[in-house]
Design an enzyme around this catalytic site. Structure first.
Site, mmCIF file in Angstrom:
data_model
loop_
_atom_site.group_PDB
_atom_site.id
_atom_site.type_symbol
_atom_site.label_atom_id
_atom_site.label_comp_id
_atom_site.label_asym_id
_atom_site.label_seq_id
_atom_site.Cartn_x
_atom_site.Cartn_y
_atom_site.Cartn_z
ATOM 1 N N LYS A 67 19.486 41.713 16.550
ATOM 2 C CA LYS A 67 18.321 40.840 16.407
ATOM 3 C C LYS A 67 18.774 39.550 15.745
ATOM 4 O O LYS A 67 19.381 39.563 14.674
ATOM 5 C CB LYS A 67 17.239 41.495 15.552
ATOM 6 C CG LYS A 67 15.951 40.672 15.494
ATOM 7 C CD LYS A 67 15.094 41.072 14.305
ATOM 8 C CE LYS A 67 15.665 40.495 13.035
ATOM 9 N NZ LYS A 67 14.700 39.994 12.065
ATOM 10 N N LYS A 108 9.195 34.468 16.321
ATOM 11 C CA LYS A 108 7.771 34.566 15.955
ATOM 12 C C LYS A 108 7.023 33.254 16.217
ATOM 13 O O LYS A 108 6.362 32.704 15.328
ATOM 14 C CB LYS A 108 7.613 34.964 14.489
ATOM 15 C CG LYS A 108 8.235 36.310 14.122
ATOM 16 C CD LYS A 108 7.965 36.640 12.662
ATOM 17 C CE LYS A 108 8.583 37.969 12.262
ATOM 18 N NZ LYS A 108 10.060 37.877 12.150
ATOM 19 N N THR A 140 5.216 43.809 8.511
ATOM 20 C CA THR A 140 5.438 45.019 7.711
ATOM 21 C C THR A 140 5.537 44.719 6.227
ATOM 22 O O THR A 140 5.600 45.641 5.411
ATOM 23 C CB THR A 140 6.693 45.778 8.179
ATOM 24 O OG1 THR A 140 7.793 44.869 8.259
ATOM 25 C CG2 THR A 140 6.464 46.404 9.547
ATOM 26 N N ASP A 169 14.172 36.807 17.510
ATOM 27 C CA ASP A 169 13.024 36.982 16.620
ATOM 28 C C ASP A 169 12.617 35.637 16.005
ATOM 29 O O ASP A 169 12.973 35.335 14.872
ATOM 30 C CB ASP A 169 13.405 37.994 15.533
ATOM 31 C CG ASP A 169 12.300 38.238 14.522
ATOM 32 O OD1 ASP A 169 11.128 38.036 14.871
ATOM 33 O OD2 ASP A 169 12.624 38.628 13.382
ATOM 34 N N ASP A 195 2.033 28.473 17.808
ATOM 35 C CA ASP A 195 1.713 27.055 17.905
ATOM 36 C C ASP A 195 0.675 26.883 19.005
ATOM 37 O O ASP A 195 0.195 27.868 19.573
ATOM 38 C CB ASP A 195 2.989 26.248 18.207
ATOM 39 C CG ASP A 195 2.954 24.844 17.627
ATOM 40 O OD1 ASP A 195 1.889 24.196 17.714
ATOM 41 O OD2 ASP A 195 3.984 24.383 17.097
ATOM 42 N N ARG A 202 19.015 45.373 6.238
ATOM 43 C CA ARG A 202 19.732 45.486 4.965
ATOM 44 C C ARG A 202 20.254 46.874 4.666
ATOM 45 O O ARG A 202 21.240 47.012 3.925
ATOM 46 C CB ARG A 202 18.829 44.980 3.837
ATOM 47 C CG ARG A 202 18.741 43.464 3.809
ATOM 48 C CD ARG A 202 17.671 42.948 2.878
ATOM 49 N NE ARG A 202 16.324 43.100 3.444
ATOM 50 C CZ ARG A 202 15.251 42.497 2.954
ATOM 51 N NH1 ARG A 202 15.340 41.723 1.890
ATOM 52 N NH2 ARG A 202 14.074 42.653 3.525
#
Length: 233
Positions: free
Chosen positions: A32, A61, A120, A59, A64, A212
């Site tokens: 990603k 997002k 999330t 990714d 607009d 992570r």
């Protein structure tokens, strides 16, 4: 390796990224690419990763006005990534124009359009009190999933805890992409709705995004293989 787990490349530049991928023998795994890396390196980072056999979830997002998103997707279509996302809260016209931009930009390649539902990092209290969106977080997520599907999206980003409800509402072919994946005994960080790979699979996730727990592990390769093992078994 599995095609269902996308490793979040949360690095600030290509040099650091290349060192990480090479030292951990992560050639060809799905990845990603988020805002930080893409805004620093631009489309060339996608080209480089594709040349090394990586499947890519871009990714960004996007959120607009419809015309702007359509033109952006028209450009992104030429990159031939596997998935790209927009905010479902951008509205019906924005979602439709995003799909239009992808199709017109590259009619011979199908990049999945994924709508972001509720992040999330968000919990029910924040949704109600800060965003002034009433009701239950899971019900709102399912509503946004059905809304995105009705306007041309191929799937949504949602937490693992909502994935099964999304599947019930939208059907098995509607894709669920689930971030907030953590291995046992790893830190939650700024995520609030998290889950393990095994729970994610049991609860209707099609694709996982894990970051992570792997990239900041003492042994990233071992942590990645643990995630794959949990998912597959």
């Amino acid at each position: 390796m599995t095609d269902s787990i996308y490793l979040a490349l949360d690095f600030s530049n290509k040099k650091t990224l290349d060192q990480f991928l090479e030292s951990n023998q992560f050639q060809g795994i799905p990845v990603k690419v988020g805002m930080e890396l893409y805004y620093r390196e631009g489309p060339k980072i996608i080209e480089s990763l594709k040349a090394n056999g990586h499947r890519i979830f871009l990714d960004l997002k996007l959120h607009d006005i419809p015309t702007t998103v359509m033109h952006a997707m028209n450009v992104i279509a030429s990159l031939e990534v596997d998935m790209v996302n927009i905010h479902a809260l951008g509205g019906s016209e924005m979602i439709k124009r995003a799909k239009e931009g992808l199709v017109e930009g590259n009619p011979n390649y199908h990049t999945k359009l994924i709508g972001v539902t509720m992040l999330t990092s968000m919990d029910n209290k924040q949704m109600n009190e800060e965003l002034l969106i009433p009701g239950d977080l899971t019900k709102n997520t399912v509503y946004l999933a059905r809304f995105a599907q009705a306007n041309g999206a191929d799937g949504v980003v949602c937490s693992v805890h909502e994935a099964s409800q999304v599947k019930k509402a939208c059907g098995e072919r509607f894709v669920t992409v689930t971030p907030g994946i953590r291995l046992v005994d790893t830190a939650v960080n700024d995520q609030k709705r998290v889950a393990t790979p095994s729970y994610a699979r049991q609860n209707g996730a099609d694709y996982l995004v894990i970051g992570r727990s792997v990239t900041q592990a003492a042994n990233p390769q071992k942590a990645y293989h643990q995630a794959v093992m949990e998912w597959e078994e």
